[in-house]
Design an enzyme around this catalytic site. Structure first.
Site, PDB file in Angstrom:
ATOM      1  N   GLY A   1     -25.713  26.814  59.290  1.00  0.00           N
ATOM      2  CA  GLY A   1     -26.827  27.107  58.409  1.00  0.00           C
ATOM      3  C   GLY A   1     -26.479  27.122  56.936  1.00  0.00           C
TER       4      GLY A   1
ATOM      5  N   HIS B   1     -46.770  14.388  51.112  1.00  0.00           N
ATOM      6  CA  HIS B   1     -46.594  12.956  50.883  1.00  0.00           C
ATOM      7  C   HIS B   1     -45.697  12.674  49.681  1.00  0.00           C
ATOM      8  CE1 HIS B   1     -49.256  12.897  47.337  1.00  0.00           C
ATOM      9  NE2 HIS B   1     -49.934  13.839  47.984  1.00  0.00           N
TER      10      HIS B   1
ATOM     11  N   HIS C   1     -31.168  22.112  53.199  1.00  0.00           N
ATOM     12  CA  HIS C   1     -31.501  22.959  54.351  1.00  0.00           C
ATOM     13  C   HIS C   1     -32.840  23.620  54.066  1.00  0.00           C
ATOM     14  CE1 HIS C   1     -30.077  25.269  57.947  1.00  0.00           C
ATOM     15  NE2 HIS C   1     -31.065  26.057  57.535  1.00  0.00           N
TER      16      HIS C   1
END
Length: 211
Positions: free
Chosen positions: A72, A139, A148
């Site tokens: 992580g 978009h 992350h």
């Protein structure tokens, strides 16, 4: 058939293992060989997981091995991916079947994308990006290498995350905002203006934290 090895056997590694067995490629393109972790007892007390084979540093890559990095931390993900790359290892993508990827999206290598995330049209996603569950990416957004993005985060249209950025849980980035390389956005923060390189911001609206 490839042999998938998961880098990291702690809590997040166990999550990525479950993602891997839910992806369409499981038992078609790959089986799961095991974990790499220097804490060889990391799975003690946890049932129904494959073994920890070795540490990353000591592992010798075998024919048909492929890898995914379940760490992580952006810093340590980069470190251990580069270690395996230096040994000639190859990485694959794990993308949950519920993820929606719209038209003209360009994706890199070594991606992890968890359930019910939406990547809207004309986005660009770099190598070794992690996208947790229920993330929405608007978009024309761009996400740089190693980024992350934690669960329930949102990026508006044309937003940009440069390399090594971390968005923590429920972070919101408004359209057209740029978050520069190595920056961190705190949990539940609302980013309304550009964020400088290697800074940490937090709050509504998000402001720079000094340490």
């Amino acid at each position: 058939m490839k042999n998938l090895i998961i880098i990291g056997a702690r809590g997040y590694g166990r999550e990525v293992y479950n993602l891997a067995i839910q992806c369409d490629g499981y038992q078609k393109d790959y089986v799961i060989k095991g974990f790499l972790d220097d804490k060889l007892d990391a799975l003690v007390g946890f049932d129904n997981y494959p073994e920890i084979i070795s540490s990353v540093e000591n592992y010798e890559i075998q024919e048909n091995d492929v890898f995914i990095c379940a760490l992580g931390s952006v810093k340590w993900k980069k470190h251990y991916v580069e270690l395996i790359q230096g040994k000639g290892g190859q990485f694959i993508n794990l993308i949950h079947p519920t993820v929606i990827i719209n038209s003209n999206v360009k994706i890199g290598n070594g991606l992890i994308v968890f359930m019910y995330s939406n990547i809207s049209n004309d986005c660009e996603i770099g190598d070794y990006v992690t996208i947790q569950g229920f993330v929405a990416i608007g978009h024309d957004s761009k996400i740089g290498k190693w980024a992350h993005i934690n669960a329930y985060s949102f990026m508006g249209g044309y937003a940009i995350l440069e390399d090594e950025v971390c968005l923590n849980t429920r972070a919101t980035v408004l359209p057209n905002v740029i978050i520069r390389k190595g920056a961190t956005v705190g949990a539940a923060s609302l980013v309304i203006k550009n964020v400088k390189e290697n800074t940490t911001v937090f709050g509504v609206p998000a402001k720079r934290l000094e340490f």
